[in-house]
Design a protein around this motif. Structure first.
Motif, mmCIF file in Angstrom:
data_model
loop_
_atom_site.group_PDB
_atom_site.id
_atom_site.type_symbol
_atom_site.label_atom_id
_atom_site.label_comp_id
_atom_site.label_asym_id
_atom_site.label_seq_id
_atom_site.Cartn_x
_atom_site.Cartn_y
_atom_site.Cartn_z
ATOM 1 N N GLN A 6 0.830 -1.208 0.000
ATOM 2 C CA GLN A 6 0.000 0.000 0.000
ATOM 3 C C GLN A 6 0.866 1.260 0.000
ATOM 4 O O GLN A 6 0.570 2.228 -0.709
ATOM 5 C CB GLN A 6 -0.942 -0.003 1.199
ATOM 6 C CG GLN A 6 -1.997 -1.068 1.115
ATOM 7 C CD GLN A 6 -2.813 -1.200 2.389
ATOM 8 O OE1 GLN A 6 -2.499 -0.621 3.416
ATOM 9 N NE2 GLN A 6 -3.880 -1.976 2.316
ATOM 10 N N LEU A 7 1.934 1.238 0.784
ATOM 11 C CA LEU A 7 2.832 2.391 0.811
ATOM 12 C C LEU A 7 3.510 2.575 -0.542
ATOM 13 O O LEU A 7 3.583 3.699 -1.057
ATOM 14 C CB LEU A 7 3.872 2.225 1.920
ATOM 15 C CG LEU A 7 4.885 3.357 2.056
ATOM 16 C CD1 LEU A 7 4.204 4.702 2.292
ATOM 17 C CD2 LEU A 7 5.874 3.048 3.173
ATOM 18 N N GLU A 8 3.988 1.491 -1.127
ATOM 19 C CA GLU A 8 4.591 1.565 -2.471
ATOM 20 C C GLU A 8 3.614 2.189 -3.459
ATOM 21 O O GLU A 8 3.980 3.069 -4.237
ATOM 22 C CB GLU A 8 4.966 0.172 -2.970
ATOM 23 C CG GLU A 8 6.178 -0.418 -2.341
ATOM 24 C CD GLU A 8 6.405 -1.836 -2.828
ATOM 25 O OE1 GLU A 8 6.198 -2.120 -4.034
ATOM 26 O OE2 GLU A 8 6.773 -2.673 -1.983
ATOM 27 N N HIS A 9 2.371 1.705 -3.447
ATOM 28 C CA HIS A 9 1.348 2.221 -4.363
ATOM 29 C C HIS A 9 1.144 3.720 -4.150
ATOM 30 O O HIS A 9 1.039 4.476 -5.120
ATOM 31 C CB HIS A 9 0.034 1.463 -4.149
ATOM 32 C CG HIS A 9 -1.095 1.979 -4.972
ATOM 33 N ND1 HIS A 9 -1.265 1.630 -6.299
ATOM 34 C CD2 HIS A 9 -2.095 2.841 -4.674
ATOM 35 C CE1 HIS A 9 -2.324 2.252 -6.786
ATOM 36 N NE2 HIS A 9 -2.855 2.992 -5.811
ATOM 37 N N SER A 10 1.102 4.145 -2.899
ATOM 38 C CA SER A 10 0.846 5.545 -2.579
ATOM 39 C C SER A 10 1.994 6.461 -2.983
ATOM 40 O O SER A 10 1.807 7.664 -3.124
ATOM 41 C CB SER A 10 0.569 5.697 -1.082
ATOM 42 O OG SER A 10 -0.590 4.975 -0.721
ATOM 43 N N ILE A 11 3.162 5.901 -3.176
ATOM 44 C CA ILE A 11 4.310 6.667 -3.672
ATOM 45 C C ILE A 11 4.393 6.581 -5.190
ATOM 46 O O ILE A 11 4.640 7.580 -5.870
ATOM 47 C CB ILE A 11 5.623 6.174 -3.024
ATOM 48 C CG1 ILE A 11 5.612 6.492 -1.525
ATOM 49 C CG2 ILE A 11 6.839 6.801 -3.701
ATOM 50 C CD1 ILE A 11 6.730 5.833 -0.748
ATOM 51 N N ASN A 12 4.170 5.381 -5.729
ATOM 52 C CA ASN A 12 4.339 5.168 -7.171
ATOM 53 C C ASN A 12 3.217 5.760 -8.020
ATOM 54 O O ASN A 12 3.478 6.280 -9.101
ATOM 55 C CB ASN A 12 4.484 3.679 -7.478
ATOM 56 C CG ASN A 12 5.832 3.146 -7.047
ATOM 57 O OD1 ASN A 12 6.822 3.865 -7.042
ATOM 58 N ND2 ASN A 12 5.873 1.878 -6.677
ATOM 59 N N GLU A 13 1.974 5.676 -7.560
ATOM 60 C CA GLU A 13 0.860 6.166 -8.389
ATOM 61 C C GLU A 13 1.016 7.642 -8.764
ATOM 62 O O GLU A 13 0.894 8.002 -9.931
ATOM 63 C CB GLU A 13 -0.476 5.926 -7.697
ATOM 64 C CG GLU A 13 -1.643 6.356 -8.572
ATOM 65 C CD GLU A 13 -2.983 6.152 -7.916
ATOM 66 O OE1 GLU A 13 -3.809 5.446 -8.518
ATOM 67 O OE2 GLU A 13 -3.210 6.693 -6.823
ATOM 68 N N PRO A 14 1.318 8.536 -7.795
ATOM 69 C CA PRO A 14 1.492 9.946 -8.170
ATOM 70 C C PRO A 14 2.926 10.284 -8.587
ATOM 71 O O PRO A 14 3.242 11.434 -8.832
ATOM 72 C CB PRO A 14 1.125 10.686 -6.886
ATOM 73 C CG PRO A 14 1.534 9.752 -5.796
ATOM 74 C CD PRO A 14 1.255 8.372 -6.351
ATOM 75 N N VAL A 29 10.541 2.601 5.243
ATOM 76 C CA VAL A 29 10.945 3.194 3.959
ATOM 77 C C VAL A 29 12.042 2.342 3.322
ATOM 78 O O VAL A 29 12.014 2.080 2.115
ATOM 79 C CB VAL A 29 11.399 4.658 4.146
ATOM 80 C CG1 VAL A 29 11.939 5.225 2.841
ATOM 81 C CG2 VAL A 29 10.259 5.515 4.669
ATOM 82 N N ALA A 30 12.990 1.877 4.128
ATOM 83 C CA ALA A 30 14.083 1.052 3.606
ATOM 84 C C ALA A 30 13.560 -0.217 2.944
ATOM 85 O O ALA A 30 14.129 -0.691 1.956
ATOM 86 C CB ALA A 30 15.055 0.703 4.734
ATOM 87 N N ALA A 31 12.455 -0.739 3.456
ATOM 88 C CA ALA A 31 11.892 -1.981 2.920
ATOM 89 C C ALA A 31 11.238 -1.803 1.558
ATOM 90 O O ALA A 31 11.063 -2.789 0.829
ATOM 91 C CB ALA A 31 10.874 -2.555 3.912
ATOM 92 N N ILE A 32 10.880 -0.582 1.180
ATOM 93 C CA ILE A 32 10.145 -0.390 -0.080
ATOM 94 C C ILE A 32 10.851 0.522 -1.079
ATOM 95 O O ILE A 32 10.459 0.584 -2.239
ATOM 96 C CB ILE A 32 8.720 0.161 0.184
ATOM 97 C CG1 ILE A 32 8.721 1.496 0.936
ATOM 98 C CG2 ILE A 32 7.898 -0.844 0.948
ATOM 99 C CD1 ILE A 32 8.522 2.680 0.089
ATOM 100 N N VAL A 33 11.874 1.241 -0.662
ATOM 101 C CA VAL A 33 12.437 2.297 -1.506
ATOM 102 C C VAL A 33 13.012 1.775 -2.829
ATOM 103 O O VAL A 33 12.978 2.481 -3.836
ATOM 104 C CB VAL A 33 13.471 3.144 -0.723
ATOM 105 C CG1 VAL A 33 14.761 2.370 -0.482
ATOM 106 C CG2 VAL A 33 13.739 4.471 -1.412
ATOM 107 N N ALA A 34 13.485 0.562 -2.863
ATOM 108 C CA ALA A 34 14.021 0.011 -4.116
ATOM 109 C C ALA A 34 12.939 -0.125 -5.181
ATOM 110 O O ALA A 34 13.241 -0.166 -6.376
ATOM 111 C CB ALA A 34 14.671 -1.347 -3.858
#
Length: 131
Positions: A6-14, A29-34
């Motif tokens: 969900q966090l990835e989506h909320s960063i990637n969509e916009p 953040v470290a777990a998803i930033v890649a």
């Protein structure tokens, strides 16, 4: 994990370029930033003791070229590099609010500066009093 997705989506969509977070969430953040290629600037607030061991190194290793600042460093950066103000307009996006995504992918809503001012004005008006 679903929360990470969900966090990835909320960063990637916009295609978010920058993110503000708290020191104690840098491990998340470290777990998803890649998997968030548009994210280039990360600003965090909080005590250094709240940063999970290795989180900052993990973020730097996972996302080449990401710039990481404490909130105080970010403020100092602005003081050291003054620019002409870019005043917000009523129709400018103030933030994107995302749902938790309980029925699928999180859904974002654009909140404009005018929306925030209207909500503030409403909360100050006598018509909203319950007594």
């Amino acid at each position: 994990s679903p929360a990470f997705a969900q966090l990835e989506h909320s960063i990637n969509e916009p295609e978010a370029y920058g993110m503000f977070t708290n020191a104690n969430l840098l491990g998340t953040v470290a777990a998803i930033v890649a998997r968030t290629p548009s994210l280039k600037v990360l600003v965090y607030d909080g005590a250094a003791s709240d940063v999970k061991a290795g989180a900052l190194d993990a973020i730097k290793a996972a996302s080449e070229g990401i710039k990481i600042f404490t909130f105080d460093e970010f403020i100092q950066l602005g003081k050291d590099n003054p620019k002409e103000p870019n005043h917000p307009q009523p129709e400018d996006t103030a933030c994107l609010m995302y749902t938790s995504g309980s029925t699928g992918a999180p859904k974002g809503v654009i909140i404009t500066n005018a929306n925030i001012i209207a909500a503030g004005a409403l909360s100050c008006s006598d018509s909203t009093r319950l007594d």
